[in-house]
Design a protein around this motif. Structure first.
Motif, PDB file in Angstrom:
ATOM      1  N   ASN A   5       6.801   2.897   1.035  1.00 28.39           N
ATOM      2  CA  ASN A   5       7.746   2.933   2.147  1.00 28.39           C
ATOM      3  C   ASN A   5       8.982   2.115   1.756  1.00 28.39           C
ATOM      4  O   ASN A   5       9.052   1.529   0.664  1.00 28.39           O
ATOM      5  CB  ASN A   5       7.108   2.446   3.446  1.00 28.39           C
ATOM      6  CG  ASN A   5       6.666   0.996   3.394  1.00 28.39           C
ATOM      7  OD1 ASN A   5       7.032   0.246   2.488  1.00 28.39           O
ATOM      8  ND2 ASN A   5       5.864   0.581   4.366  1.00 28.39           N
ATOM      9  N   PRO A 135      16.778   5.776   5.379  1.00 25.94           N
ATOM     10  CA  PRO A 135      16.059   5.493   4.130  1.00 25.94           C
ATOM     11  C   PRO A 135      16.779   6.000   2.886  1.00 25.94           C
ATOM     12  O   PRO A 135      16.591   5.443   1.791  1.00 25.94           O
ATOM     13  CB  PRO A 135      14.710   6.207   4.319  1.00 25.94           C
ATOM     14  CG  PRO A 135      14.521   6.262   5.793  1.00 25.94           C
ATOM     15  CD  PRO A 135      15.896   6.451   6.368  1.00 25.94           C
ATOM     16  N   ASP A 166       9.621   0.797   7.672  1.00 24.14           N
ATOM     17  CA  ASP A 166       8.284   1.387   7.670  1.00 24.14           C
ATOM     18  C   ASP A 166       8.280   2.853   7.278  1.00 24.14           C
ATOM     19  O   ASP A 166       7.217   3.458   7.129  1.00 24.14           O
ATOM     20  CB  ASP A 166       7.671   1.228   9.067  1.00 24.14           C
ATOM     21  CG  ASP A 166       6.154   1.103   9.016  1.00 24.14           C
ATOM     22  OD1 ASP A 166       5.621   0.725   7.951  1.00 24.14           O
ATOM     23  OD2 ASP A 166       5.510   1.384  10.036  1.00 24.14           O
ATOM     24  N   GLN A 167       9.442   3.448   7.106  1.00 28.58           N
ATOM     25  CA  GLN A 167       9.526   4.865   6.759  1.00 28.58           C
ATOM     26  C   GLN A 167       9.344   5.074   5.260  1.00 28.58           C
ATOM     27  O   GLN A 167       9.559   4.157   4.457  1.00 28.58           O
ATOM     28  CB  GLN A 167      10.863   5.448   7.217  1.00 28.58           C
ATOM     29  CG  GLN A 167      11.009   5.542   8.729  1.00 28.58           C
ATOM     30  CD  GLN A 167      12.321   6.183   9.142  1.00 28.58           C
ATOM     31  OE1 GLN A 167      12.916   6.939   8.387  1.00 28.58           O
ATOM     32  NE2 GLN A 167      12.772   5.895  10.366  1.00 28.58           N
ATOM     33  N   PRO A 168       8.955   6.297   4.849  1.00 31.88           N
ATOM     34  CA  PRO A 168       8.789   6.574   3.425  1.00 31.88           C
ATOM     35  C   PRO A 168      10.094   6.360   2.662  1.00 31.88           C
ATOM     36  O   PRO A 168      11.176   6.715   3.146  1.00 31.88           O
ATOM     37  CB  PRO A 168       8.362   8.038   3.390  1.00 31.88           C
ATOM     38  CG  PRO A 168       7.773   8.290   4.735  1.00 31.88           C
ATOM     39  CD  PRO A 168       8.551   7.449   5.687  1.00 31.88           C
TER      40      PRO A 168
END
Length: 580
Positions: A5, A135, A166-168
């Motif tokens: 992440n 991201p 917390d995102q990829p």
């Protein structure tokens, strides 16, 4: 293998950039980052008790190692607490990456709980301050922040919402070709030619040195010897230029001593070497001035300037020294060396008179004994205020010791947090925090950080139950002191209650033994020394122009006698001066 992440990638890039520790206080918006640190054995989370401490500690570590360091604060109030330490790091040119975690990205601009705009708030104390809102900005944005911090020697701030962390992470790999050190900068031939001509035409040349002379001690000494120039320094130049210096004439400025003021005002040519000395009232306005600095924005902003030379001090001197003509006459140098020795001899008498019987203890006596007993490679962290005076006057540099403090930003409470960062770089190296009671009590909670990590920092507490710097400023302004008295606990008892070694000293004869016992102790220790709040006096020169505002107020704080081992150095230098 599980996909990274954004938090994992963030931490991985810090590790690749050489960061060893992330100083901070945990919080929900930081949870993804903290968890990524937990899972990465190459990076340690250092839990401090206040985020201001985190920033000061990171800045100190960066100053000791010269490498990138990092700190973090949770959203809103958490990262706002970083700002004072980041200002100090930025003004000290310490490469620090600060992570300001943020509220959920979908709530930005809607008055959400704890909402601030950290990407805007930190702009004045950083070279780079940006928000990761997607991201896909990773890893490029973080790498850009690192390049700014290291390449421009200062702070970069990355604001990161917890939900984005917390995102990829994007599929593109992190780039590893990161800047790790600054290049040397050589001036152009035209500037070198002009400077050579100015030096050759001048009969009396003085060098005034700042922190930009770090790593250039040999070159400065060779240059001074070739042109018979007295060498003075600012406070931030002390640790780099005072030791092994047969041309030393002391320090100018609010804490000045010796003949530095005279040497800078009685010369034909004053050369400022790597200094952004802020007190222009102490600089001459009727001599020719040249300035050498690697930061072009520093050139000419403190005094009138006849020649600006953009370059690294060491590299510039390497180009310059072979080309200047040797000066045969030592008349000006010897005159300044005599003045310097006479000035030091004049004040040393007050320091030596009945000092071992004086109660409350003279703080200058504490500093002198500390200087004698501390290790030759000790790191001293110095609180702003009267501790600056004692460090400037009594701590003797030798090329191995370090002396760091909030010398440009001037913040209270910096010494203990800086000692934390300094000690983490090497647990075997002696680190001494010269703390005032006002500064220590301001961030006293982080004494618990020493205990939690068993950091063997030695806190020497100058306890005069007063904010004496402020009291002095009031007095000089003709005001009665008000609000400066503080009621202190037995700090040694507080230290023992925290689980550390603590000892209180009220009589001079107890001091040396107490310091030795504290230094022998394997863990954190505090020596609470009850000192005289009236140990104040006058600097070497005060002009009519200085009799207003802060300049005079702070000038009045120079100690009431004594300059430690500097008088011995001055006497030693005089051995080479022909008798009149």
């Amino acid at each position: 293998m599980a996909k990274q992440n954004v938090a994992d990638q963030f931490v991985d890039i810090l590790v690749r950039a050489g960061v060893k520790r992330l100083y901070g206080v945990v919080g929900d918006s930081l949870n993804p980052i903290v968890d990524a640190v937990r899972r990465n054995p190459a990076l340690d989370w250092v839990h401090v008790r206040h985020e201001e401490t985190a920033a000061f500690a990171a800045g100190a570590e960066a100053q000791i190692t010269g490498k990138l360091t990092a700190c973090a604060g949770s959203c809103g109030p958490g990262n706002l607490h970083l700002i004072n330490g980041l200002y100090d790091a930025h003004r000290s040119m310490a490469p620090v990456l600060a992570l300001a975690s943020h509220i959920p990205s979908s709530e930005i601009g809607l008055g959400y709980f704890q909402e601030t705009h950290p990407d805007q708030l930190f702009r004045e104390c950083s070279h780079y301050s940006e928000l990761i809102s997607n991201p896909l900005q990773m890893p490029r944005l973080l790498q850009t922040a690192i390049q700014n911090a290291v390449g421009r020697s200062g702070v970069s701030v990355v604001s990161l919402p917890g939900d984005i962390a917390d995102q990829p992470a994007p599929d593109r790999p992190a780039q590893t070709a990161l800047v790790t050190s600054r290049p040397t900068v050589r001036p152009g031939d035209e500037e070198i030619d002009r400077l050579v001509d100015m030096i050759d035409r001048a009969e009396k040349v003085t060098l005034f040195c700042g922190s930009g002379t770090a790593g250039a001690h040999a070159e400065v000494m060779e240059f001074a010897g070739k042109i018979n120039a007295p060498v003075g320094h600012a406070l931030r130049g002390k640790e780099w230029i005072q030791y092994d210096n047969p041309y030393d004439v002391g320090m100018s400025g609010l804490l000045g001593y010796g003949a530095a003021y005279e040497a800078t005002h009685e010369c034909d040519l004053l050369i400022l070497l790597g200094t952004d000395f802020p007190y222009n009232a102490f600089l001459p306005d009727d001599v020719t001035i040249a300035q050498i600095d690697v930061r072009p924005e520093n050139l000419g902003r403190r005094s009138k300037l006849d020649l600006a030379v953009w370059g690294d001090v060491r590299e510039t001197l390497r180009c310059l020294v072979p080309r200047v003509k040797p000066k045969e006459s030592r008349r000006f140098l010897d005159k300044m060396l005599r003045k310097h020795a006479d000035a030091l001899e004049g004040v040393v008498k007050a320091y030596t008179r009945k000092v071992e019987k004086h109660i409350p203890i003279h703080p200058e006596y504490v500093a002198a004994v500390l200087d004698e007993l501390a290790e030759d490679d000790a790191v001293f962290t110095v609180d702003t205020g009267m501790c600056n005076v004692w460090a400037a006057r009594y701590i003797s540099p030798n090329g191995r010791r370090r002396i760091i403090g909030s010398f440009s930003h001037g913040s209270m409470a910096n010494a203990l947090p800086m000692a934390i960062g300094a000690q983490f770089t090497d647990r075997r190296r002696q680190v001494v925090s010269m703390s005032g009671d006002g500064g220590f009590s301001m961030l006293m909670g982080d004494f618990l950080t020493l205990v939690q990590y068993d950091l063997p920092v030695k806190v020497v507490l100058f306890n005069n139950s007063s904010l004496s710097m402020v009291e002095l400023e009031m007095m000089v302004a003709g005001l009665p002191s008000y609000g400066t008295a503080v009621k202190n606990p037995d700090f040694a008892a507080v230290a023992r209650a925290c689980g550390a070694y603590g000892i209180r000293v009220e009589k001079p004869k107890q001091l040396a033994g107490a310091l030795k016992d504290a230094f022998r102790h394997q863990g954190p220790a505090l020596v609470d020394v009850v000192t005289d709040p009236h140990a104040l006096s006058i600097p070497p020169k005060i002009s009519a122009e200085m009799v207003t505002g802060f300049a005079l107020s702070a000038s009045k704080m120079v100690l009431d006698g004594g300059v430690g081992r500097m008088v011995q150095l001055a006497r030693s230098n005089l051995r080479n001066v022909p008798r009149p």
